[in-house]
Design a protein around this motif. Structure first.
Motif, PDB file in Angstrom:
ATOM      1  N   THR A  59       0.826  -1.214   0.000  1.00 11.31           N
ATOM      2  CA  THR A  59       0.000   0.000   0.000  1.00 11.31           C
ATOM      3  C   THR A  59       0.851   1.251   0.000  1.00 11.31           C
ATOM      4  O   THR A  59       0.357   2.336  -0.302  1.00 11.31           O
ATOM      5  N   GLU A 111      -9.163  -3.984  12.315  1.00 12.56           N
ATOM      6  CA  GLU A 111      -9.672  -3.494  11.035  1.00 12.56           C
ATOM      7  C   GLU A 111      -8.535  -3.229  10.057  1.00 12.56           C
ATOM      8  O   GLU A 111      -8.646  -3.544   8.865  1.00 12.56           O
ATOM      9  N   LEU A 112      -7.445  -2.657  10.544  1.00 10.03           N
ATOM     10  CA  LEU A 112      -6.291  -2.409   9.682  1.00 10.03           C
ATOM     11  C   LEU A 112      -5.730  -3.713   9.134  1.00 10.03           C
ATOM     12  O   LEU A 112      -5.376  -3.812   7.950  1.00 10.03           O
ATOM     13  N   GLY A 114      -7.346  -6.564   8.811  1.00 11.34           N
ATOM     14  CA  GLY A 114      -8.318  -7.223   7.941  1.00 11.34           C
ATOM     15  C   GLY A 114      -8.428  -6.598   6.571  1.00 11.34           C
ATOM     16  O   GLY A 114      -8.636  -7.297   5.573  1.00 11.34           O
ATOM     17  N   THR A 115      -8.261  -5.269   6.497  1.00 18.97           N
ATOM     18  CA  THR A 115      -8.404  -4.559   5.217  1.00 18.97           C
ATOM     19  C   THR A 115      -7.072  -4.344   4.511  1.00 18.97           C
ATOM     20  O   THR A 115      -7.054  -3.929   3.358  1.00 18.97           O
ATOM     21  N   ARG A 116      -5.960  -4.602   5.239  1.00 17.43           N
ATOM     22  CA  ARG A 116      -4.608  -4.398   4.680  1.00 17.43           C
ATOM     23  C   ARG A 116      -4.444  -2.985   4.150  1.00 17.43           C
ATOM     24  O   ARG A 116      -3.882  -2.750   3.076  1.00 17.43           O
ATOM     25  N   LYS A 117      -4.899  -2.022   4.920  1.00 16.75           N
ATOM     26  CA  LYS A 117      -4.770  -0.620   4.525  1.00 16.75           C
ATOM     27  C   LYS A 117      -3.336  -0.111   4.647  1.00 16.75           C
ATOM     28  O   LYS A 117      -2.979   0.879   4.009  1.00 16.75           O
TER      29      LYS A 117
END
Length: 339
Positions: A59, A111-112, A114-117
């Protein structure tokens, strides 16, 4: 348009070497890295981070998780300065910095992950027993702790060496003959288990004072949360025999010159004063006191560098890096002849 081949020719290296430098491959010698970066700067070469992210499945974003707005932490200029410095050094490595403020830090980390942001994570505003540390380990995100919890659980740690700062400041008072000093202290919330740097500094200062055979007077916890000027007045009224004042709270450091002036106290003739404070505050606000200046830029650079290394070498041994600074003597601690 300048290409990677142009940079390679200018630096006298291969295209692959330039690519390795851009991706921060640790195998490239430092002098070669510098030569490539000079060529990039001279030619005005800019990395296409979007294309690079697509080609590497990254990312090109680092996450910075701070405590949420409902945590009761006081406003801190240090926190804001860190955000700017961390963003600057992330950008130099080709990364964006994503600020995450969430009262539920554990959920934010999940959340970070899980979403690989983000490619990596920095945890800031650490408490001594911080539940986010275990969540970061569970997430398997490359993570650096900006602060020292009781147990980092194998994660990389970077921070100022507050223990050394306490040693330096207490020893300066001792060497000048002071036997009774008082502390104007940062709020820990809660005591012994709150803000990691505040707990560490207080505990180290008390240990150093005991070792030196002097008295360090620490007010009760309810005083720590007073507004800065009232905090200073309360400490001085509560401990009238103190010949020295040690301040480790940013806001109190800034307020101290005016607060002491209003009380008719002259430094150092009436009271010796020393502080631990970020260098940007000490310099730009002309704080006139002897200090251990926290080098925010050095700590931020070490934090980003450590996280980049962790991303590139996820299985390498964890490290703890504490950045220390020498005492900056501004003459605000003078000889005390009291027994």
């Amino acid at each position: 348009m300048v290409t990677i081949n142009d940079v390679a020719r200018e630096a006298g290296v291969s295209k692959t070497t330039v690519s390795y430098v851009i991706s921060h491959n640790p195998r490239i010698p430092h002098d070669t890295q510098e030569r490539v970066r000079r060529a990039m700067k001279k030619l005005g070469y800019s990395v296409n981070h979007t294309a690079r992210a697509l080609s590497t499945s990254k990312t090109m974003t680092l996450g910075l998780l701070v405590s949420g707005q409902n945590d009761g932490m006081p406003l801190s200029l240090t926190r804001g300065a860190y955000l700017c410095e961390l963003s600057k050094f992330a950008r130099q490595h080709g990364y964006d910095l994503l600020l995450i403020s969430n009262p539920d830090g554990v959920q934010a980390i999940r959340e970070l992950a899980g979403t690989r942001k983000v490619d990596g994570l920095i945890l800031m505003d650490l408490q001594r027993n911080d539940v986010r540390v275990a969540a970061a380990v569970e997430s398997k995100l490359p993570t650096v702790l900006l602060g020292v919890p009781y147990d980092p659980l194998g994660l990389d740690v970077v921070d100022t060496d507050f223990e050394r700062a306490a040693h330096e400041l207490i020893r300066r008072f001792v060497n000048q003959g002071h036997r009774d000093i008082a502390l104007v202290h940062t709020s820990e919330s809660p005591k012994d288990d709150g803000a990691n740097y505040a707990v560490r500094f207080r505990q180290a200062a008390l240990t150093e004072a005991r070792t030196a055979g002097i008295t360090l007077r620490v007010p009760p916890m309810d005083v720590w949360d007073l507004n800065p000027a009232e905090h200073i007045r309360t400490v001085l009224n509560r401990f009238p025999t103190a010949s020295g004042l040690l301040i480790d709270d940013d806001n109190a450091v800034i307020a101290a010159p005016q607060a002491l002036l209003e009380l008719g106290i002259h430094v150092p003739e009436d009271l010796s004063v020393a502080v631990v404070v970020p260098d940007v505050i000490h310099q730009r606000m002309s704080i006139p006191y002897t200090a251990v200046n926290i080098n925010l830029s050095a700590v931020a650079e070490e934090t980003i560098d450590t996280l980049i290394r962790r991303i590139s070498k996820p299985d390498s041994p964890s490290v703890t890096r504490l950045v220390s600074q020498p005492l900056n003597d501004c003459g605000s601690i003078i000889r005390c002849d009291a027994p």
